[in-house]
Design a protein around this motif. Structure first.
Motif, PDB file in Angstrom:
ATOM      1  N   ALA A 160       0.854  -1.181   0.000  1.00  0.00           N
ATOM      2  CA  ALA A 160       0.000   0.000   0.000  1.00  0.00           C
ATOM      3  C   ALA A 160       0.890   1.231   0.000  1.00  0.00           C
ATOM      4  CB  ALA A 160      -0.929   0.005   1.215  1.00  0.00           C
ATOM      5  N   HIS A 161       0.380   2.319  -0.545  1.00  0.00           N
ATOM      6  CA  HIS A 161       1.176   3.514  -0.788  1.00  0.00           C
ATOM      7  C   HIS A 161       0.546   4.699  -0.066  1.00  0.00           C
ATOM      8  CE1 HIS A 161       2.537   7.029  -3.167  1.00  0.00           C
ATOM      9  NE2 HIS A 161       3.615   6.321  -3.420  1.00  0.00           N
ATOM     10  N   ALA A 162       1.377   5.542   0.554  1.00  0.00           N
ATOM     11  CA  ALA A 162       0.880   6.760   1.202  1.00  0.00           C
ATOM     12  C   ALA A 162       0.747   7.858   0.154  1.00  0.00           C
ATOM     13  CB  ALA A 162       1.822   7.196   2.315  1.00  0.00           C
ATOM     14  N   TYR A 163      -0.487   8.160  -0.222  1.00  0.00           N
ATOM     15  CA  TYR A 163      -0.756   9.221  -1.196  1.00  0.00           C
ATOM     16  C   TYR A 163      -0.974  10.556  -0.481  1.00  0.00           C
ATOM     17  CZ  TYR A 163      -1.471   5.348  -4.465  1.00  0.00           C
ATOM     18  OH  TYR A 163      -1.301   4.229  -5.243  1.00  0.00           O
ATOM     19  N   LEU A 164      -1.058  11.636  -1.259  1.00  0.00           N
ATOM     20  CA  LEU A 164      -1.381  12.971  -0.731  1.00  0.00           C
ATOM     21  C   LEU A 164      -0.474  13.340   0.442  1.00  0.00           C
ATOM     22  CD1 LEU A 164      -5.280  12.760  -0.842  1.00  0.00           C
ATOM     23  CD2 LEU A 164      -3.746  13.748  -2.553  1.00  0.00           C
ATOM     24  N   ARG A 165       0.808  13.277   0.221  1.00  0.00           N
ATOM     25  CA  ARG A 165       1.783  13.595   1.270  1.00  0.00           C
ATOM     26  C   ARG A 165       2.006  15.113   1.311  1.00  0.00           C
ATOM     27  NH1 ARG A 165       6.517  12.141   0.731  1.00  0.00           N
ATOM     28  NH2 ARG A 165       6.998  11.582   2.888  1.00  0.00           N
ATOM     29  N   LYS A 166       0.978  15.823   1.738  1.00  0.00           N
ATOM     30  CA  LYS A 166       1.039  17.282   1.789  1.00  0.00           C
ATOM     31  C   LYS A 166       2.005  17.736   2.880  1.00  0.00           C
ATOM     32  CE  LYS A 166      -3.698  17.876   0.122  1.00  0.00           C
ATOM     33  NZ  LYS A 166      -5.047  18.416   0.423  1.00  0.00           N
ATOM     34  N   GLN A 167       2.555  18.900   2.669  1.00  0.00           N
ATOM     35  CA  GLN A 167       3.479  19.528   3.614  1.00  0.00           C
ATOM     36  C   GLN A 167       4.779  18.744   3.795  1.00  0.00           C
ATOM     37  OE1 GLN A 167      -0.084  19.269   5.246  1.00  0.00           O
ATOM     38  NE2 GLN A 167      -0.245  20.708   3.558  1.00  0.00           N
TER      39      GLN A 167
END
Length: 457
Positions: free
Chosen positions: A348-355
């Motif tokens: 699984a992949h961590a998407y939307l890594r904002k900031q």
């Protein structure tokens, strides 16, 4: 020696860099043409047959072993969860001693912090960049934890390249460097540094890969969304996505710069994954026949390591984020490799890594204002020319004739024509319309592959 190779390239930039890496968005920067020309000539000289670094034109010239070993390429740009990814990778593998990691770490280290400071990404509360501490060392942080795999920490199972963020040339060049760390393992895998793994992911991949109806299969998709920090499921309970039927990308849109952005992920229609005469209600293996797919997602790739020998990573694609997956898919297909979505989700992949710090912020500080967007626009015609965009076919239409340099070696294969891939993936580079591979969305085999036999990969 790979570190010396990269430093040789960076030495060529000394005369065109702003006065100090810490000066963010220096408006007085070199032109895109000068930046590209500096990079291209430096790489070409470094990889010339007479150069001490000529061996780095391709992956290692060693035979592919037949021992079931896996090489995992991880390119990490200032990723604070990289140690968690390593911990998760080894802790969940059935055969951790047969897993070998090639880690390309690009950090803001303590020396850079002391000289120029380390910066955050633009923060939403005030839309400003702030000072922060030096980045964690990925391998060292993992190895300081209880239960760390000894062989990962003594140099046996993890090979590391370390650079400062000021030395980044972007993710595609980072993956090229990762390929140079491969050393004969049976399988080649590529993931990002913010990845969670399923229990027994290595055994599951080998089992499913053996069922692929192809002599040269390559697995890829956008994995299911995972936690921002990779973690083991509590109390032995599986992650919701773990070894479940995986998503597959059947569509793409033409986005910024006219480059396709692979889009919709669809779950497997059961009819595709069931071979003739197999009852999925009685035999779970019937649901594991890999499904043909039109596109590659760079965040998860798995294949026989023959792939990295036959399709060497292109070192002449700096500064880009878009275009990597189109380049990857077209080159794989025309070299005779068949693309499949994995039938079970193993990561699984961590998407939307904002900031989170991104490489384009480092480019702003190392080269100057507006660097990323303008340089990406400058370099992408290399990909467009290769795959057949009408507007990029004439060399005179390109910003620099060297944009097509060495595509005879790092370009398309001769096993299948590019026109076949355009038809296969329903791509129209002239009209730039929505690309929809209907056979993929329906769960069917693509035209011409109806008689492919499972289990020959």
């Amino acid at each position: 020696r790979i570190t010396a190779f990269v430093r040789r390239i960076h030495a060529a930039f000394a005369s065109i860099r702003p006065a100090g890496f810490g000066l963010r968005n220096d408006p007085h920067r070199a032109s895109d043409a000068e930046v590209w020309d500096t990079f291209y000539k430096a790489v070409e000289r470094a990889l010339a047959p007479s150069s001490e670094f000529s061996e780095f034109a391709t992956a290692a010239d060693v035979p592919v072993r037949d021992d079931g070993s896996m090489f995992v390429s991880i390119s990490s740009f200032r990723d604070e969860v990289c140690p968690d990814t390593l911990e998760n990778l080894f802790a969940t593998a059935d055969e951790p001693l047969n897993i070998f990691v090639g880690l390309v770490q690009q950090n803001c280290d303590q020396a850079q912090h002391d000289a120029y400071g380390c910066k955050t990404a633009v923060m939403p509360e005030d839309m400003k960049v702030h000072e922060m501490d030096a980045d964690l060392e990925c391998l060292e942080t993992y190895c300081a934890r209880p239960g760390a795999l000894v062989q990962a920490c003594d140099g046996s199972n993890v090979r590391v390249l370390k650079f400062n963020e000021s030395e980044t040339f972007g993710p595609v060049f980072g993956r090229y460097l990762g390929s140079l760390l491969w050393s004969g393992e049976s399988y080649y895998m590529q993931v990002d540094a913010h990845t969670t793994f399923a229990k027994g992911w290595d055994a599951a991949l080998k089992e499913d890969y053996a069922l692929a109806p192809s002599k040269k299969p390559i697995f890829s998709h956008y994995p299911p969304g995972g936690p921002q920090k990779p973690s083991l499921p509590a109390n032995g309970i599986k992650h919701p996505w773990e070894l479940d039927l995986g998503p597959c990308m059947c569509d793409a849109e033409f986005a910024e710069y006219g480059i396709i952005r692979v889009g919709a992920m669809q779950r497997y229609p059961i009819k595709e994954t069931v071979p003739a005469g197999c009852d999925p209600k009685r035999d779970a293996a019937c649901r594991r026949v890999p499904r043909f797919a039109p596109f590659i997602g760079a965040g998860f790739v798995f294949a026989s390591a023959r792939f990295v020998k036959e399709v060497p990573f292109d070192p002449y694609l700096p500064f880009i984020f878009m275009g990597e997956e189109l380049n990857f898919g077209a080159r794989a297909f025309t070299h005779g490799w068949d693309i499949f979505c994995p039938p079970r989700s193993v990561v699984a992949h961590a998407y939307l890594r904002k900031q989170k710090p991104k490489f384009w912020g480092a480019l702003q500080r190392s080269i100057g204002a507006g660097t990323h967007n303008s340089l990406q626009k400058f370099v992408l015609p290399r990909v467009k020319h290769m795959v057949g965009y009408p507007e990029a076919q004439a060399i005179s239409s390109l910003a620099a004739p060297t944009l097509v340099g060495h595509l005879d070696f790092y370009g398309l294969g001769d096993a299948r024509p590019m026109a076949a891939y355009r038809s296969y993936a329903n791509l129209d580079f002239a009209a730039k319309r929505h690309a929809h591979a209907g056979w993929c969305a329906k769960g069917d085999r693509p035209p011409g592959f109806e008689d492919a036999v499972a289990g020959v990969g």
